[in-house]
Scaffold this active site. Structure first.
Site, PDB file in Angstrom:
ATOM      1  N   HIS A 189       0.800  -1.228   0.000  1.00  9.96           N
ATOM      2  CA  HIS A 189       0.000   0.000   0.000  1.00  9.96           C
ATOM      3  C   HIS A 189       0.832   1.277   0.000  1.00  9.96           C
ATOM      4  O   HIS A 189       0.276   2.358   0.217  1.00  9.96           O
ATOM      5  CB  HIS A 189      -0.924   0.022   1.219  1.00  9.96           C
ATOM      6  CG  HIS A 189      -2.085  -0.907   1.117  1.00  9.96           C
ATOM      7  ND1 HIS A 189      -3.283  -0.563   0.513  1.00  9.96           N
ATOM      8  CD2 HIS A 189      -2.236  -2.181   1.535  1.00  9.96           C
ATOM      9  CE1 HIS A 189      -4.120  -1.588   0.581  1.00  9.96           C
ATOM     10  NE2 HIS A 189      -3.509  -2.583   1.185  1.00  9.96           N
TER      11      HIS A 189
ATOM     12  N   LYS B 139      -7.904  13.596   5.587  1.00  4.57           N
ATOM     13  CA  LYS B 139      -7.053  12.414   5.467  1.00  4.57           C
ATOM     14  C   LYS B 139      -5.984  12.496   6.549  1.00  4.57           C
ATOM     15  O   LYS B 139      -5.846  13.511   7.222  1.00  4.57           O
ATOM     16  CB  LYS B 139      -6.421  12.300   4.081  1.00  4.57           C
ATOM     17  CG  LYS B 139      -5.683  13.542   3.614  1.00  4.57           C
ATOM     18  CD  LYS B 139      -5.164  13.367   2.191  1.00  4.57           C
ATOM     19  CE  LYS B 139      -6.281  13.382   1.176  1.00  4.57           C
ATOM     20  NZ  LYS B 139      -6.408  12.147   0.442  1.00  4.57           N
ATOM     21  N   ARG B 140      -5.259  11.411   6.727  1.00  6.27           N
ATOM     22  CA  ARG B 140      -4.150  11.396   7.681  1.00  6.27           C
ATOM     23  C   ARG B 140      -3.195  12.547   7.385  1.00  6.27           C
ATOM     24  O   ARG B 140      -2.894  12.837   6.229  1.00  6.27           O
ATOM     25  CB  ARG B 140      -3.442  10.043   7.565  1.00  6.27           C
ATOM     26  CG  ARG B 140      -2.236   9.853   8.434  1.00  6.27           C
ATOM     27  CD  ARG B 140      -1.825   8.385   8.437  1.00  6.27           C
ATOM     28  NE  ARG B 140      -1.642   7.865   7.091  1.00  6.27           N
ATOM     29  CZ  ARG B 140      -0.464   7.810   6.467  1.00  6.27           C
ATOM     30  NH1 ARG B 140       0.623   8.266   7.067  1.00  6.27           N
ATOM     31  NH2 ARG B 140      -0.361   7.287   5.257  1.00  6.27           N
TER      32      ARG B 140
ATOM     33  N   LYS C  71       1.119  14.109   1.855  1.00  3.44           N
ATOM     34  CA  LYS C  71      -0.274  14.424   1.502  1.00  3.44           C
ATOM     35  C   LYS C  71      -0.488  15.928   1.339  1.00  3.44           C
ATOM     36  O   LYS C  71      -1.506  16.367   0.825  1.00  3.44           O
ATOM     37  CB  LYS C  71      -1.224  13.839   2.537  1.00  3.44           C
ATOM     38  CG  LYS C  71      -1.236  12.308   2.527  1.00  3.44           C
ATOM     39  CD  LYS C  71      -2.175  11.738   3.571  1.00  3.44           C
ATOM     40  CE  LYS C  71      -2.129  10.217   3.617  1.00  3.44           C
ATOM     41  NZ  LYS C  71      -2.725   9.577   2.428  1.00  3.44           N
TER      42      LYS C  71
ATOM     43  N   THR D 112      -8.557   6.471  -1.145  1.00  4.24           N
ATOM     44  CA  THR D 112      -9.958   6.038  -1.222  1.00  4.24           C
ATOM     45  C   THR D 112     -10.898   7.198  -0.913  1.00  4.24           C
ATOM     46  O   THR D 112     -12.047   7.189  -1.327  1.00  4.24           O
ATOM     47  CB  THR D 112     -10.250   4.870  -0.260  1.00  4.24           C
ATOM     48  OG1 THR D 112      -9.872   5.240   1.073  1.00  4.24           O
ATOM     49  CG2 THR D 112      -9.501   3.620  -0.673  1.00  4.24           C
TER      50      THR D 112
ATOM     51  N   LYS E 131     -14.744   8.313  -2.437  1.00  2.00           N
ATOM     52  CA  LYS E 131     -15.944   8.629  -1.654  1.00  2.00           C
ATOM     53  C   LYS E 131     -16.476  10.004  -2.023  1.00  2.00           C
ATOM     54  O   LYS E 131     -17.687  10.202  -2.160  1.00  2.00           O
ATOM     55  CB  LYS E 131     -15.613   8.560  -0.159  1.00  2.00           C
ATOM     56  CG  LYS E 131     -15.172   7.189   0.319  1.00  2.00           C
ATOM     57  CD  LYS E 131     -14.433   7.273   1.647  1.00  2.00           C
ATOM     58  CE  LYS E 131     -13.658   5.997   1.930  1.00  2.00           C
ATOM     59  NZ  LYS E 131     -12.710   6.135   3.049  1.00  2.00           N
TER      60      LYS E 131
END
Length: 808
Positions: A360, A548-549, A554, A656, A660
């Site tokens: 991942h 998100k984390r 990110k 993901t 969504k």
């Protein structure tokens, strides 16, 4: 169903519910608490689910199918009561009955705590896979850890993240069944004794520390069918609950020491591993649930296959979700050899033909490595087996033409006195896959290129997916009903039918309803923000959301710096006309991740600066929502206009959250990274907003240099200003963000925040112009819903079934 039948069903439910209230609380309905009302409804749905659960298990045993066991350190399942009600087809009955009884259904649902069993996309993906498999009627089971306190509950105090224990089990958990009779003893430490038994060299672990692994089973209900699969979670307990002799001798702490040490294994998800004790605890966790899950699974298999293991790999697939369960390989070898008496060759054949592995990440820090000395001390037999797997693997490599010792050593499981878990997982598995096209390409060409050259047939790609039941059908009910009214019900079982929605892109009544549903969802989120953050926001503004984390790659930092730039621009141009914008963030930083926590602090300080400035006339607002979880996500995703997916290209495996958001009509603003690339292909270039460096450009800079963040800074006055603001007291005399400043300039901006800054601001300007044309914006939003079928976990599971697990 006829109206008379519906009325009778409602009356029957009311009668059963009132009786159940009395059973769980000893009170009449009028005197019951909301918690009593929740527990009564939970028991009713569990009663209905349990009978289907037992029948499903019986059917799997009577008509054997290849079973898949998914081993994962996380299962972020979210609240289940509403999902059970909807999957059982009881939604309308329960809703009407509750109203007639004078009860608030939503308030009752809110009594359920989010299970502390996962953190982010990794765990949520596993939950989606479990739900899709049950809905598709496939024999698929999860195996993980029963965390008592999960990761942590995030609070924001004075703008900073503070971690407190997540006591999600304070009222118990009505959807699990403890099965102590299926407990397993897991052995740590000790020393090995070898002896020959019937001519076979056998190893016996002595003087070990035994820990009892106790299983808790949670039913995974398929949507509108009779399939109920299982999620098994293991809790650590002492073999002996209490040391009475020590207590009687006055050694009170010693009497409970072993209990505390045993239970520590399953207290929290991802204990801080910056120190030795934390590392050892994480390694204990990983072996604990692998050992328990495999031992019980193999015992069950033998019971239904006449104690014969010959067909194990034909009937069982064990899927390793990332590197945390990589010890599945050596543990299977241990069980097959030491407990079942198989030879090394026979044990290895079953092991490699049973195991599959999904990677991942491409980030080095996420490719786990454990000190070899620690593993040898904690798991002496397992380490011995890993050494032998590695020795035989290297011997085989020496027979390969063209490989030198340097190349062979680079593929070794044990390097620099560390056990490389990704290497172990690849060598022990017959299939390895990435989770998006770009990610899989990077794995083959860069991260695992040496293994790809040896075993090209093992490498595959399966793009992630999310369940449409939780994130659209059960959650965004307004949109669900509009879709059904427009194109019928076929789409519920075949998401590709959503493409029929494009027939309505010029239909005024449909457009009005679609836009009103989005507005209603934004009002719902606005109310949540008002209640929890005490900030009033404009539902007509653009809801620009990044949840998100929190991690450097990110790039929440890029978003924050752009907001600060926009604020500066508005201050300098007070009469400029922009569409009002609400920037919303949520996500947790790992407790030991200082830089990520500084980014959270910066976002909150920027929010405080902007939200209190009346001079910008509420044109922008900034909100950080604390303690992001599945339930909060269910409020956020339907309300979003913009889905921020702005990771440094080549660093996000898939994502993901992007799926969504897309499923609920948000437009992706992102780099060409992870599954954003496939979203771009699905919706077309006019229905997504992309910017920034490509993965190849990032790789080129990383390999050959040539990037200077200082030069970018010197040539851009906007960046100069926001960088000064990080350290000049803009956010208060005692607070500055020197660490962020240094990361971007002194350490040359590892994740290319400043390099992509200009392209990102231009993309944000484009959003402002696009949103002014509401017809165009509607077309973009509708296209994202219509073409979201590719990103369903139903499709992903079928791809795994066909191409990875070979069960179809």
């Amino acid at each position: 169903m006829k109206p008379s039948q519906r009325l009778q069903e409602i009356e029957d439910f009311k009668s059963s519910y009132i009786k159940k209230i009395q059973e769980v609380s000893g009170e009449y309905l009028a005197e019951s608490s909301v918690l009593d009302q929740y527990q009564a409804l939970a028991e009713i749905v569990m009663d209905k689910t349990a009978s289907q659960w037992a029948k499903t298990r019986s059917q799997y045993d009577e008509v054997p199918h290849k079973r898949v066991y998914l081993f994962s350190i996380e299962f972020l399942i979210g609240r289940l009561l509403k999902s059970y009600v909807n999957s059982l087809g009881m939604e309308e009955t329960v809703r009407i009955a509750m109203a007639e009884l004078g009860l608030n259904y939503q308030t009752i649902l809110s009594q359920e705590a989010d299970p502390g069993l996962g953190n982010g996309g990794l765990g949520r993906l596993m939950a989606c896979f479990l739900e899709s498999s049950a809905t598709l009627g496939l024999p698929f089971h999860g195996n993980g850890i029963h965390y008592k306190h999960g990761l942590f509950e995030q609070k924001i105090i004075n703008g900073e993240q503070v971690e407190v224990a997540d006591n999600w089990l304070r009222h118990g958990y009505p959807f699990e069944i403890k099965k102590p009779h299926e407990s397993v003893v897991v052995k740590f430490y000790g020393h090995l004794r070898s002896e020959r038994i019937d001519g076979v060299l056998t190893f016996v672990l002595e003087d070990y520390e035994p820990i009892l692994a106790v299983p808790y089973d949670i039913p995974v209900k398929g949507y509108h069918n009779n399939t109920v699969n299982s999620l098994r979670l293991w809790s650590a307990e002492p073999v002996e609950e209490f040391d009475l002799p020590s207590f009687n001798e006055g050694q009170f702490l010693d009497a409970v020491r072993h209990k505390s040490e045993a239970e520590a294994i399953t207290q929290i998800l991802y204990p801080n591993d910056s120190q030795f004790d934390g590392k050892q605890l994480r390694l204990k966790q990983e072996y604990f649930f692998v050992c328990a899950g495999l031992k019980r699974m193999i015992t069950r298999f033998k019971r239904y296959n006449n104690d014969c293991l010959d067909e194990f790999a034909d009937k069982i697939c064990i899927h390793i979700n990332d590197t945390h369960p990589a010890l599945c390989g050596p543990e299977m070898m241990r069980i097959f050899m030491d407990e079942e008496g198989l030879s090394w060759g026979d044990a290895w054949k079953i092991t490699i033909n049973s195991l599959t592995f999904t990677n991942h990440t491409v980030l080095p820090e996420a490719l786990e490595k454990w000190p070899a000395d620690m593993m040898k001390f904690l798991l002496p037999r397992i380490y011995m087996i890993i050494e032998e797997i590695n020795r035989q693997f290297q011997e085989d490599l020496r027979l390969e033409p063209g490989l030198n010792e340097l190349q062979i050593n680079a593929l070794s499981i044990i390097q620099d006195n560390q056990v490389n878990m990704a290497n172990l997982a690849i060598i022990c598995s017959h299939s390895v896959n990435g989770v998006a096209e770009l990610h899989s390409k990077i794995l083959k060409e860069e991260t695992f290129n040496g293994y790809y050259q040896l075993f090209p047939e093992r490498f595959h790609s399966v793009t992630n997916g999310v369940t449409p039941r939780r994130f659209l059908i059960n959650n965004n009910t307004g949109l669900r009903d509009l879709i059904t009214e427009s194109i019928g019900t076929d789409w519920i079982n075949n998401l590709f039918a959503l493409e029929k929605l494009m027939d309505y892109q010029n239909d005024p009544p449909f457009i009005d309803q679609f836009n009103q549903i989005k507005l209603d969802n934004k009002i719902n989120l606005s109310n949540y923000i008002k209640e929890h953050n005490h900030i009033t926001i404009n539902p007509d503004s653009i809801f620009d959301i990044q949840v998100k984390r929190i991690h450097e790659y990110k790039r929440q930092l890029l978003n924050a710096l752009q907001i600060l730039h926009l604020y500066n621009y508005l201050k300098a141009n007070p009469h400029i006309d922009i569409v009002p914008r609400t920037f919303i963030f949520a996500g947790k930083a790992a407790p030991g991740y200082y830089f990520a926590k500084e980014v959270i602090k910066l976002i909150n300080y920027i929010a405080d600066l902007i939200n209190k400035d009346n001079g910008i006339r509420d044109q922008i607002k900034v909100v950080f929502l604390a303690n992001f979880n599945v339930t909060l996500g269910e409020i956020i995703y339907p309300a979003a206009n913009i889905s921020e997916q702005i990771s440094t290209a080549g660093k996000e495996a898939s994502g993901t959250g992007n799926m969504k958001f897309m499923m609920n009509g948000a437009i992706t603003l992102g780099t060409m990274d992870g599954a954003n690339i496939e979203i771009h292909e699905a919706v077309g270039k006019h229905n997504i907003i992309t910017f920034g460096l490509s993965a190849d450009e990032v790789t080129h800079y990383q390999k050959y240099g040539g990037y200077s963040s200082v030069q970018i800074h010197e040539n851009d006055p906007r960046i100069q200003k926001i960088m000064r603001q990080l350290i000049d007291g803009t956010f208060g005399h005692l607070d500055n963000f020197q660490s962020i400043y240094d990361a971007l300039l002194l350490y040359n901006d590892t994740y290319f925040v400043l390099k992509d800054f200009d392209a990102y601001t231009k993309a944000q300007d484009r959003i402002n112009e696009l949103f002014k044309d509401q017809n165009k914006w509607f077309e973009m939003s509708l296209s994202n819903v219509a073409y979201s079928s590719l990103f369903s976990s139903d499709r992903a599971i079928l791809d795994y079934q066909k191409n990875i697990w070979k069960t179809l």
